[in-house]
Design an enzyme around this catalytic site. Structure first.
Site: not given
Length: 294
Positions: A97, A172, A240
């Site tokens: 990701s 995502k 993140k």
């Protein structure tokens, strides 16, 4: 048909995914900078490589599952990495990701070298990886998606082509936005229920059967009620991902008020030392704000 697969990154998610591919009859060679992380794959009949270049050599498909954009760029672009070592016309599946713009740049670089690439980030956490029940959102060409789909179907339950390179990463990011807000909402509800001495198990049972029900409530309730935050998906990684969300939103000129707040709440738990905990540890932040000592 058996496919020769190099699998780079055998952590919480990558290891069970590689094992599933090996057990499905493919020939999987794994590499991780921490050598003992190859143990599960080897036990399943796969091979451990001593370097990424060794794993990649002669592979028809190179799967990558590493933490962040710089790691993917390094795996692909460093000396001895995928771009240097992959066979002509190999297919790269990036399960990581990362930032959509980085994905698009790496896809252009891969195609310039005659390599095919899709971005295929996953959702479902450690349980989804172990149970081969991941949701996989795929960006790339329709042709490359069709080529990869039999492998994706081995590790995923919901596999959807969502658009060109970078689209998988965009979806995502939206997924991580929704999950963070849901976890925060469940955490706040639990603290609220406990403050009134309610039977929390019964309360969560009935909430889960109504409109408040969600995969987050179902999968994270036990972590929260028992205060057990063994990582299935670490706060560090969700931090993140929320950075990806807020940065991409700014670039698109859209406003995500709850997303911005959720990003700060995730950052707060991380700043208080919770980075290595499961993201259900957002509960600790709610408890601190409510006067608790955790």
């Amino acid at each position: 048909m058996s496919t020769r697969i190099a699998f780079i990154g055998l952590g919480i998610m990558g290891s069970p995914m590689a094992v599933h591919l090996q057990e499905a009859g493919h020939q999987v060679t794994g590499y991780d900078p921490t050598p003992d992380k190859t143990a599960a794959l080897v036990a399943a009949g796969g091979r451990a490589a001593s370097s990424a270049a060794e794993a990649i050599r002669d592979a028809e498909v190179i799967a990558v599952m590493v933490p962040d954009s710089p790691h993917v760029a390094s795996v692909l672009q460093d000396e001895g990495g995928v771009f240097d070592s992959a066979a002509s016309d190999a297919l790269i599946i990036d399960f990581s990701s990362i930032r959509p713009d980085v994905t698009a740049e790496l896809a252009s670089a891969a195609k310039a070298r005659g390599l095919r690439i899709i971005d295929a980030p996953v959702s479902g956490g450690e349980a989804g990886a172990k149970n081969a029940a991941l949701s996989i959102m795929v960006g790339g060409s329709a042709e490359d998606f069709e080529l990869a789909q039999p492998l994706l179907d081995v590790v995923g339950k919901t596999v959807v082509h969502v658009g060109p390179s970078g689209a998988g990463q965009t979806v995502k990011a939206a997924n991580q936005l929704i999950v963070a807000i849901n976890i925060e909402a469940v955490a706040e509800a639990l603290v609220f229920l406990e403050a009134y001495g309610v039977d929390t198990k019964a309360a969560l049972d009935v909430l889960g059967g109504g409109l408040a029900g969600s995969a987050v409530l179902e999968q994270k309730r036990d972590n929260m009620t028992t205060r057990s935050f063994e990582p299935g998906f670490r706060i560090d990684l969700h931090h993140k991902d929320m950075g990806i969300v807020t940065s991409a939103a700014r670039e698109a000129g859209v406003v995500l008020p709850l997303g911005a707040l959720a990003a700060q709440l995730v950052a707060s738990v991380r700043a208080c030392g919770g980075g290595g905990l499961d993201h259900s540890a957002l509960l600790q932040g709610v408890e601190r704000l409510s006067g608790g000592s955790k």
